[in-house]
Design a protein around this motif. Structure first.
Motif, PDB file in Angstrom:
ATOM      1  N   ARG A  34       0.837  -1.204   0.000  1.00  0.00           N
ATOM      2  CA  ARG A  34       0.000   0.000   0.000  1.00  0.00           C
ATOM      3  C   ARG A  34       0.868   1.248   0.000  1.00  0.00           C
ATOM      4  NH1 ARG A  34      -3.342  -2.956   4.640  1.00  0.00           N
ATOM      5  NH2 ARG A  34      -4.884  -4.068   3.351  1.00  0.00           N
ATOM      6  N   LEU A  35       1.980   1.190   0.696  1.00  0.00           N
ATOM      7  CA  LEU A  35       2.920   2.311   0.721  1.00  0.00           C
ATOM      8  C   LEU A  35       3.441   2.589  -0.689  1.00  0.00           C
ATOM      9  CD1 LEU A  35       4.146   4.112   2.983  1.00  0.00           C
ATOM     10  CD2 LEU A  35       6.063   2.519   3.062  1.00  0.00           C
ATOM     11  N   SER A  36       3.620   1.539  -1.479  1.00  0.00           N
ATOM     12  CA  SER A  36       4.093   1.665  -2.858  1.00  0.00           C
ATOM     13  C   SER A  36       2.959   1.926  -3.842  1.00  0.00           C
ATOM     14  CB  SER A  36       4.825   0.388  -3.282  1.00  0.00           C
ATOM     15  OG  SER A  36       5.971   0.192  -2.493  1.00  0.00           O
ATOM     16  N   ALA A  80       9.296   1.075 -13.656  1.00  0.00           N
ATOM     17  CA  ALA A  80       8.210   1.989 -13.301  1.00  0.00           C
ATOM     18  C   ALA A  80       7.509   1.529 -12.026  1.00  0.00           C
ATOM     19  CB  ALA A  80       7.207   2.093 -14.451  1.00  0.00           C
ATOM     20  N   VAL A  81       7.308   0.222 -11.903  1.00  0.00           N
ATOM     21  CA  VAL A  81       6.687  -0.308 -10.677  1.00  0.00           C
ATOM     22  C   VAL A  81       7.564   0.009  -9.467  1.00  0.00           C
ATOM     23  CG1 VAL A  81       6.004  -2.415  -9.471  1.00  0.00           C
ATOM     24  CG2 VAL A  81       5.453  -2.136 -11.898  1.00  0.00           C
ATOM     25  N   LEU A  82       8.864  -0.245  -9.614  1.00  0.00           N
ATOM     26  CA  LEU A  82       9.782  -0.051  -8.493  1.00  0.00           C
ATOM     27  C   LEU A  82       9.982   1.423  -8.152  1.00  0.00           C
ATOM     28  CD1 LEU A  82      12.420  -2.712  -9.570  1.00  0.00           C
ATOM     29  CD2 LEU A  82      10.933  -2.847  -7.553  1.00  0.00           C
ATOM     30  N   MET A  83      10.194   2.260  -9.164  1.00  0.00           N
ATOM     31  CA  MET A  83      10.461   3.666  -8.890  1.00  0.00           C
ATOM     32  C   MET A  83       9.200   4.414  -8.489  1.00  0.00           C
ATOM     33  SD  MET A  83      13.545   4.265  -8.744  1.00  0.00           S
ATOM     34  CE  MET A  83      13.370   6.040  -8.519  1.00  0.00           C
ATOM     35  N   ARG A  84       8.071   4.009  -9.011  1.00  0.00           N
ATOM     36  CA  ARG A  84       6.830   4.605  -8.518  1.00  0.00           C
ATOM     37  C   ARG A  84       6.629   4.240  -7.055  1.00  0.00           C
ATOM     38  NH1 ARG A  84       0.819   3.074  -8.039  1.00  0.00           N
ATOM     39  NH2 ARG A  84      -0.101   5.131  -7.719  1.00  0.00           N
ATOM     40  N   CYS A  88       6.598   6.988  -4.127  1.00  0.00           N
ATOM     41  CA  CYS A  88       5.429   7.119  -3.247  1.00  0.00           C
ATOM     42  C   CYS A  88       5.822   6.910  -1.788  1.00  0.00           C
ATOM     43  CB  CYS A  88       4.351   6.124  -3.660  1.00  0.00           C
ATOM     44  SG  CYS A  88       3.533   6.535  -5.206  1.00  0.00           S
ATOM     45  N   THR A  89       6.749   6.001  -1.552  1.00  0.00           N
ATOM     46  CA  THR A  89       7.233   5.783  -0.188  1.00  0.00           C
ATOM     47  C   THR A  89       7.901   7.046   0.336  1.00  0.00           C
ATOM     48  OG1 THR A  89       7.571   3.425  -0.658  1.00  0.00           O
ATOM     49  CG2 THR A  89       8.676   4.331   1.277  1.00  0.00           C
ATOM     50  N   TRP A  90       8.754   7.644  -0.487  1.00  0.00           N
ATOM     51  CA  TRP A  90       9.410   8.900  -0.106  1.00  0.00           C
ATOM     52  C   TRP A  90       8.375   9.998   0.132  1.00  0.00           C
ATOM     53  CZ3 TRP A  90      13.135  11.273   2.056  1.00  0.00           C
ATOM     54  CH2 TRP A  90      13.457  12.600   1.769  1.00  0.00           C
ATOM     55  N   ASN A  91       7.387  10.080  -0.742  1.00  0.00           N
ATOM     56  CA  ASN A  91       6.329  11.076  -0.601  1.00  0.00           C
ATOM     57  C   ASN A  91       5.588  10.903   0.726  1.00  0.00           C
ATOM     58  OD1 ASN A  91       4.503  13.146  -2.212  1.00  0.00           O
ATOM     59  ND2 ASN A  91       3.112  11.677  -1.267  1.00  0.00           N
ATOM     60  N   ASP A  92       5.283   9.645   1.084  1.00  0.00           N
ATOM     61  CA  ASP A  92       4.526   9.402   2.314  1.00  0.00           C
ATOM     62  C   ASP A  92       5.369   9.654   3.559  1.00  0.00           C
ATOM     63  OD1 ASP A  92       2.458   8.758   0.686  1.00  0.00           O
ATOM     64  OD2 ASP A  92       2.132   6.737   1.475  1.00  0.00           O
ATOM     65  N   ILE A  93       6.675   9.438   3.454  1.00  0.00           N
ATOM     66  CA  ILE A  93       7.548   9.755   4.586  1.00  0.00           C
ATOM     67  C   ILE A  93       7.561  11.260   4.835  1.00  0.00           C
ATOM     68  CG2 ILE A  93       9.961   9.804   5.362  1.00  0.00           C
ATOM     69  CD1 ILE A  93      10.310   7.094   3.881  1.00  0.00           C
ATOM     70  N   THR A  94       7.736  12.029   3.772  1.00  0.00           N
ATOM     71  CA  THR A  94       7.829  13.488   3.924  1.00  0.00           C
ATOM     72  C   THR A  94       6.479  14.121   4.243  1.00  0.00           C
ATOM     73  OG1 THR A  94       7.528  13.824   1.538  1.00  0.00           O
ATOM     74  CG2 THR A  94       9.785  13.601   2.343  1.00  0.00           C
ATOM     75  N   ASP A  95       5.393  13.476   3.808  1.00  0.00           N
ATOM     76  CA  ASP A  95       4.050  14.062   3.973  1.00  0.00           C
ATOM     77  C   ASP A  95       3.258  13.422   5.110  1.00  0.00           C
ATOM     78  OD1 ASP A  95       4.467  15.763   1.904  1.00  0.00           O
ATOM     79  OD2 ASP A  95       3.048  14.849   0.512  1.00  0.00           O
ATOM     80  N   ARG A  96       3.920  12.695   5.985  1.00  0.00           N
ATOM     81  CA  ARG A  96       3.172  11.914   6.980  1.00  0.00           C
ATOM     82  C   ARG A  96       2.281  12.783   7.867  1.00  0.00           C
ATOM     83  NH1 ARG A  96       8.552  12.011   8.091  1.00  0.00           N
ATOM     84  NH2 ARG A  96       9.289  12.619  10.184  1.00  0.00           N
ATOM     85  N   ASP A  97       2.706  13.974   8.216  1.00  0.00           N
ATOM     86  CA  ASP A  97       1.871  14.840   9.047  1.00  0.00           C
ATOM     87  C   ASP A  97       0.726  15.456   8.248  1.00  0.00           C
ATOM     88  OD1 ASP A  97       3.424  14.374  11.326  1.00  0.00           O
ATOM     89  OD2 ASP A  97       4.863  15.913  10.733  1.00  0.00           O
ATOM     90  N   TRP A 123      12.203   0.017   3.165  1.00  0.00           N
ATOM     91  CA  TRP A 123      11.425  -0.390   1.994  1.00  0.00           C
ATOM     92  C   TRP A 123      11.776   0.472   0.784  1.00  0.00           C
ATOM     93  CZ3 TRP A 123       9.052  -4.330   0.111  1.00  0.00           C
ATOM     94  CH2 TRP A 123       8.025  -4.209  -0.825  1.00  0.00           C
ATOM     95  N   LEU A 124      11.942   1.764   0.995  1.00  0.00           N
ATOM     96  CA  LEU A 124      12.325   2.692  -0.072  1.00  0.00           C
ATOM     97  C   LEU A 124      13.666   2.274  -0.688  1.00  0.00           C
ATOM     98  CD1 LEU A 124      12.193   6.587   0.125  1.00  0.00           C
ATOM     99  CD2 LEU A 124      14.160   5.417  -0.827  1.00  0.00           C
ATOM    100  N   VAL A 125      14.658   2.016   0.161  1.00  0.00           N
ATOM    101  CA  VAL A 125      16.002   1.667  -0.313  1.00  0.00           C
ATOM    102  C   VAL A 125      15.972   0.356  -1.095  1.00  0.00           C
ATOM    103  CG1 VAL A 125      18.316   0.990   0.417  1.00  0.00           C
ATOM    104  CG2 VAL A 125      17.191   2.952   1.489  1.00  0.00           C
ATOM    105  N   MET A 126      15.217  -0.610  -0.638  1.00  0.00           N
ATOM    106  CA  MET A 126      15.115  -1.893  -1.336  1.00  0.00           C
ATOM    107  C   MET A 126      14.580  -1.712  -2.751  1.00  0.00           C
ATOM    108  SD  MET A 126      13.596  -4.277   1.740  1.00  0.00           S
ATOM    109  CE  MET A 126      13.154  -5.607   0.614  1.00  0.00           C
ATOM    110  N   GLN A 127      13.526  -0.925  -2.888  1.00  0.00           N
ATOM    111  CA  GLN A 127      12.938  -0.692  -4.212  1.00  0.00           C
ATOM    112  C   GLN A 127      13.903   0.066  -5.119  1.00  0.00           C
ATOM    113  OE1 GLN A 127       8.373   0.249  -3.820  1.00  0.00           O
ATOM    114  NE2 GLN A 127       9.414   1.009  -1.984  1.00  0.00           N
ATOM    115  N   ALA A 128      14.563   1.074  -4.563  1.00  0.00           N
ATOM    116  CA  ALA A 128      15.483   1.892  -5.359  1.00  0.00           C
ATOM    117  C   ALA A 128      16.670   1.074  -5.855  1.00  0.00           C
ATOM    118  CB  ALA A 128      15.953   3.091  -4.541  1.00  0.00           C
ATOM    119  N   LEU A 129      17.182   0.199  -5.025  1.00  0.00           N
ATOM    120  CA  LEU A 129      18.324  -0.620  -5.422  1.00  0.00           C
ATOM    121  C   LEU A 129      17.958  -1.602  -6.536  1.00  0.00           C
ATOM    122  CD1 LEU A 129      20.044  -1.370  -1.988  1.00  0.00           C
ATOM    123  CD2 LEU A 129      20.865   0.146  -3.821  1.00  0.00           C
TER     124      LEU A 129
END
Length: 320
Positions: A34-36, A80-84, A88-97, A123-129
């Protein structure tokens, strides 16, 4: 920050109902999927389609499509699946509040307490790698472009804090694949790819303004900026402008790419794709009601089919 969700069993409010993540995925993996946004595949399509535009336009310009191009086609899809997912994971980390204060997003994994920030980072690092491993199979210039794409990806979540045009930054990130796929095929970046990239940015302004209208009221309460808030009732006029820019820039990209080859049928097919793309976008404007969030979401999701139109026409142009 809210630690509860408005939807049962951890489901995200705006996910596709009955999606495979909520019904088939192993329970421990569901919060991460869901995070992705695996339960909302439209974003993956919107990231992938400009890649295919760039690849097929490049192939039509050179008159060749080989086994390596088939891998570029497939690698872009997996990437595209991985980078999206990573984006999105990065977006949710920065936008959590912020997400915790918006009705549509407070059910996301981080604000609802399903995933911690530390777990999300792993999870973000795993997808990016994994995405980087795919990138390494392309040529050097494409690899360098792929690395450079991290800049707009990193900046985008913060854009709504300092500009009324965060959709521009989303466009910069989401359409980078047009540059990368063209370069993966040709070995160098060309002007047709750059113009195609600009066409994609105009398209992103079109569809993400529709998307942002879902959160217009909540965004106003918490001070988040968007083109939806900026345009307001004037949205329809701006949508028509983005439509014209999208189609015109795509046509301008096609002409210098295909004129040297002298293939009139390929040119007609490619320009026909841009024209049909515009008709689909015009239909979206006719069906749009910016004050109805369900209509906004439905029209936004229809952009998968919209973006597939030029992809199919460009593929046909590459095949003739």
């Amino acid at each position: 920050m809210s630690k509860t969700t408005d939807t049962p069993q951890g489901q995200v409010a705006d996910a596709v109902k009955g999606n495979w993540v909520d019904t088939l995925a192993p329970a421990p993996l569901r919060p991460y999927l869901r995070l992705s946004r695996a339960d909302r595949p439209i974003g993956t399509w919107l990231l992938l389609l400009p890649c295919w535009w760039g690849l097929f336009l490049a192939s039509a310009s050179t008159g060749r499509f080989g086994w390596h191009d088939a891998w570029i086609f497939t690698g872009c899809a997996i990437g595209a699946v991985l980078m999206r997912g990573a984006g999105c994971t990065w977006n949710d980390i920065t936008d959590r509040d912020i997400d915790g204060a918006v009705a549509r997003t407070r059910s996301r994994p981080i604000p609802s307490g399903q995933v911690s920030v530390r777990q999300a980072l792993v999870w973000l690092v795993m997808q990016a790698l994994l995405a980087f491993a795919i990138l390494l199979t392309f040529n050097l210039n494409a690899i360098l472009l792929g690395i450079l794409s991290l800049v707009p990806v990193a900046v985008y979540p913060f854009a709504k804090r300092f500009t009324w045009w965060p959709q521009v930054f989303l466009g910069l990130a989401f359409n980078w694949g047009a540059l990368l796929a063209w370069t993966a095929h040709t070995g160098t970046l060309g002007w047709p790819a750059v113009i195609l990239y600009l066409s994609g940015i105009a398209w992103t302004l079109f569809y993400d303004t529709i998307y942002a209208h879902q959160d217009r009221e909540d965004d106003a309460l918490i001070g988040v900026r968007s083109t939806a808030r900026l345009f307001g009732a004037d949205t329809y006029r701006w949508m028509r402008r983005f439509l014209v820019a999208t189609v015109s820039l795509m046509a301008v990209a096609v002409i210098p790419a295909l004129v040297p080859g002298g293939n009139a049928l390929a040119m007609a097919l490619a320009l026909g794709g841009a024209w049909a793309f515009g008709w689909h976008m015009a239909a979206q404007i006719r069906h749009l009601d910016i004050d109805d969030s369900e209509v906004c979401l439905r029209v936004f999701r229809s952009n998968r089919n919209a973006g597939l139109i030029p992809a199919l026409f460009l593929a046909a142009a590459a095949a003739v």
